[in-house]
Motif scaffolding. Structure first.
Motif, PDB file in Angstrom:
ATOM      1  N   GLU A  29       0.794  -1.223   0.000  1.00 40.32           N
ATOM      2  CA  GLU A  29       0.000   0.000   0.000  1.00 40.32           C
ATOM      3  C   GLU A  29       0.830   1.278   0.000  1.00 40.32           C
ATOM      4  O   GLU A  29       0.304   2.347  -0.258  1.00 40.32           O
ATOM      5  N   ARG A  30       2.098   1.163   0.294  1.00 39.17           N
ATOM      6  CA  ARG A  30       2.913   2.388   0.330  1.00 39.17           C
ATOM      7  C   ARG A  30       3.187   2.892  -1.084  1.00 39.17           C
ATOM      8  O   ARG A  30       3.326   2.100  -2.018  1.00 39.17           O
ATOM      9  N   PRO A  31       3.267   4.194  -1.264  1.00 44.60           N
ATOM     10  CA  PRO A  31       3.536   4.736  -2.603  1.00 44.60           C
ATOM     11  C   PRO A  31       4.968   4.408  -3.037  1.00 44.60           C
ATOM     12  O   PRO A  31       5.895   4.426  -2.237  1.00 44.60           O
ATOM     13  N   ALA A  32       5.105   4.106  -4.303  1.00 48.53           N
ATOM     14  CA  ALA A  32       6.411   3.750  -4.850  1.00 48.53           C
ATOM     15  C   ALA A  32       7.306   4.976  -4.953  1.00 48.53           C
ATOM     16  O   ALA A  32       6.838   6.087  -5.197  1.00 48.53           O
ATOM     17  N   PRO A  38       6.867  10.347 -13.182  1.00 50.90           N
ATOM     18  CA  PRO A  38       6.826  11.294 -12.056  1.00 50.90           C
ATOM     19  C   PRO A  38       5.999  10.764 -10.889  1.00 50.90           C
ATOM     20  O   PRO A  38       6.299  11.034  -9.738  1.00 50.90           O
ATOM     21  N   GLN A  39       4.938  10.003 -11.192  1.00 47.68           N
ATOM     22  CA  GLN A  39       4.142   9.358 -10.143  1.00 47.68           C
ATOM     23  C   GLN A  39       4.154   7.851 -10.413  1.00 47.68           C
ATOM     24  O   GLN A  39       3.328   7.345 -11.166  1.00 47.68           O
ATOM     25  N   PRO A  40       5.107   7.132  -9.814  1.00 54.03           N
ATOM     26  CA  PRO A  40       5.276   5.720 -10.149  1.00 54.03           C
ATOM     27  C   PRO A  40       4.181   4.788  -9.640  1.00 54.03           C
ATOM     28  O   PRO A  40       4.159   3.621  -9.957  1.00 54.03           O
ATOM     29  N   GLY A  41       3.229   5.256  -8.849  1.00 51.06           N
ATOM     30  CA  GLY A  41       2.145   4.407  -8.374  1.00 51.06           C
ATOM     31  C   GLY A  41       2.510   3.663  -7.098  1.00 51.06           C
ATOM     32  O   GLY A  41       3.226   4.170  -6.247  1.00 51.06           O
ATOM     33  N   ARG A  42       2.037   2.443  -6.992  1.00 48.56           N
ATOM     34  CA  ARG A  42       2.292   1.611  -5.814  1.00 48.56           C
ATOM     35  C   ARG A  42       3.194   0.443  -6.189  1.00 48.56           C
ATOM     36  O   ARG A  42       3.535   0.254  -7.341  1.00 48.56           O
ATOM     37  N   VAL A  52       9.639 -14.361  -7.866  1.00 50.38           N
ATOM     38  CA  VAL A  52       8.670 -13.315  -7.538  1.00 50.38           C
ATOM     39  C   VAL A  52       9.430 -12.008  -7.344  1.00 50.38           C
ATOM     40  O   VAL A  52      10.406 -11.960  -6.588  1.00 50.38           O
ATOM     41  N   TYR A  53       8.980 -10.970  -8.023  1.00 53.27           N
ATOM     42  CA  TYR A  53       9.628  -9.663  -7.972  1.00 53.27           C
ATOM     43  C   TYR A  53       8.702  -8.648  -7.311  1.00 53.27           C
ATOM     44  O   TYR A  53       7.487  -8.668  -7.513  1.00 53.27           O
ATOM     45  N   TYR A  54       9.297  -7.728  -6.562  1.00 51.33           N
ATOM     46  CA  TYR A  54       8.610  -6.629  -5.890  1.00 51.33           C
ATOM     47  C   TYR A  54       9.043  -5.362  -6.615  1.00 51.33           C
ATOM     48  O   TYR A  54      10.209  -4.969  -6.552  1.00 51.33           O
ATOM     49  N   ALA A  55       8.105  -4.733  -7.336  1.00 51.77           N
ATOM     50  CA  ALA A  55       8.482  -3.584  -8.172  1.00 51.77           C
ATOM     51  C   ALA A  55       7.354  -2.565  -8.201  1.00 51.77           C
ATOM     52  O   ALA A  55       6.200  -2.882  -7.916  1.00 51.77           O
ATOM     53  N   SER A  56       7.696  -1.338  -8.580  1.00 53.71           N
ATOM     54  CA  SER A  56       6.679  -0.299  -8.722  1.00 53.71           C
ATOM     55  C   SER A  56       5.880  -0.563  -9.996  1.00 53.71           C
ATOM     56  O   SER A  56       6.371  -1.168 -10.955  1.00 53.71           O
ATOM     57  N   GLU A  57       4.645  -0.087  -9.999  1.00 56.74           N
ATOM     58  CA  GLU A  57       3.769  -0.303 -11.151  1.00 56.74           C
ATOM     59  C   GLU A  57       4.316   0.354 -12.421  1.00 56.74           C
ATOM     60  O   GLU A  57       4.192  -0.194 -13.508  1.00 56.74           O
ATOM     61  N   VAL A  74      12.770  -7.610 -13.034  1.00 53.09           N
ATOM     62  CA  VAL A  74      12.372  -6.225 -12.823  1.00 53.09           C
ATOM     63  C   VAL A  74      12.071  -6.039 -11.339  1.00 53.09           C
ATOM     64  O   VAL A  74      11.368  -6.836 -10.741  1.00 53.09           O
ATOM     65  N   GLY A  75      12.664  -5.032 -10.747  1.00 52.14           N
ATOM     66  CA  GLY A  75      12.452  -4.790  -9.326  1.00 52.14           C
ATOM     67  C   GLY A  75      13.351  -5.642  -8.450  1.00 52.14           C
ATOM     68  O   GLY A  75      14.421  -6.083  -8.862  1.00 52.14           O
TER      69      GLY A  75
END
Length: 188
Positions: A29-32, A38-42, A52-57, A74-75
């Motif tokens: 839930e934290r913002p990326a 400019p606004q990478p999302g979550r 399994v990768y943990y990456a910004s949207e 990626v990520g």
């Protein structure tokens, strides 16, 4: 690269919940803060070649332009699925777990090396332990300077540690920062 299906998501979340508890929601839930937009999302979880990768949207959106055979990852790779379908966290997940862990164990400075060589933690190496730690809880192993060294499973509760023999195993080793050197080729 694809999103995790329902069964895979449940398996990954169960493993992460063992270490983070209710703090698991903060991982996604934290913002990326990374990514070219400019606004990478979550942040989100993606599966690529059983990892399994943990990456910004935004990073995931950009990675869709690369063909699957050419995409290395990626990520942050946080774990992998085995051929049997079970999920194993890798050392890459250490920073995420350390930031959101609810149970921690601190080692004495002269015994950190033994853990970094892949050994489990005996009571004689223990400096501190989180009070409400129960048997089979996921714990992050820290140095006295609060540097995350690795993670494992509590072999005894915090109360049992007080009564245990000095050579009794307190934390079962799962992964540590020394794996970057010992298993360099397998990790990538």
């Amino acid at each position: 690269m694809r999103a995790l299906d329902e069964k895979e998501t449940t398996t990954v979340f169960e493993k992460l919940f063992k270490f983070t508890g209710p703090n698991l929601k903060h991982l996604l839930e934290r913002p990326a803060v990374e990514g070219p937009d400019p606004q990478p999302g979550r942040y989100c979880l993606r599966l690529h070649k059983n990892r399994v990768y943990y990456a910004s949207e935004s990073l995931v959106r950009r990675a869709t332009a690369v063909s699957r055979p050419r995409l290395a990852g990626v990520g942050t790779p946080i774990g992998k699925f085995t051929h049997g379908g079970s999920f194993h966290l890798t050392v890459h997940a250490l920073d995420l777990l350390a930031a959101h862990a609810r149970r921690r164990v601190w080692l004495k400075p002269d015994t950190e090396r033994s853990f970094l060589f892949g050994n489990s933690v005996p009571k004689s190496s223990l400096a501190r332990i989180t009070e409400n730690t129960k048997m089979n809880d996921g714990v992050v192993v820290m140095s006295m300077a609060d540097v995350p060294l690795g993670f494992g499973i509590a072999a005894r509760s915090a109360q049992d540690c007080r009564k245990a023999d000095t050579n009794a195993v307190v934390v079962l080793h799962q992964s540590d920062a020394g794996e970057y050197l010992r298993r360099e080729e397998e990790l990538m």
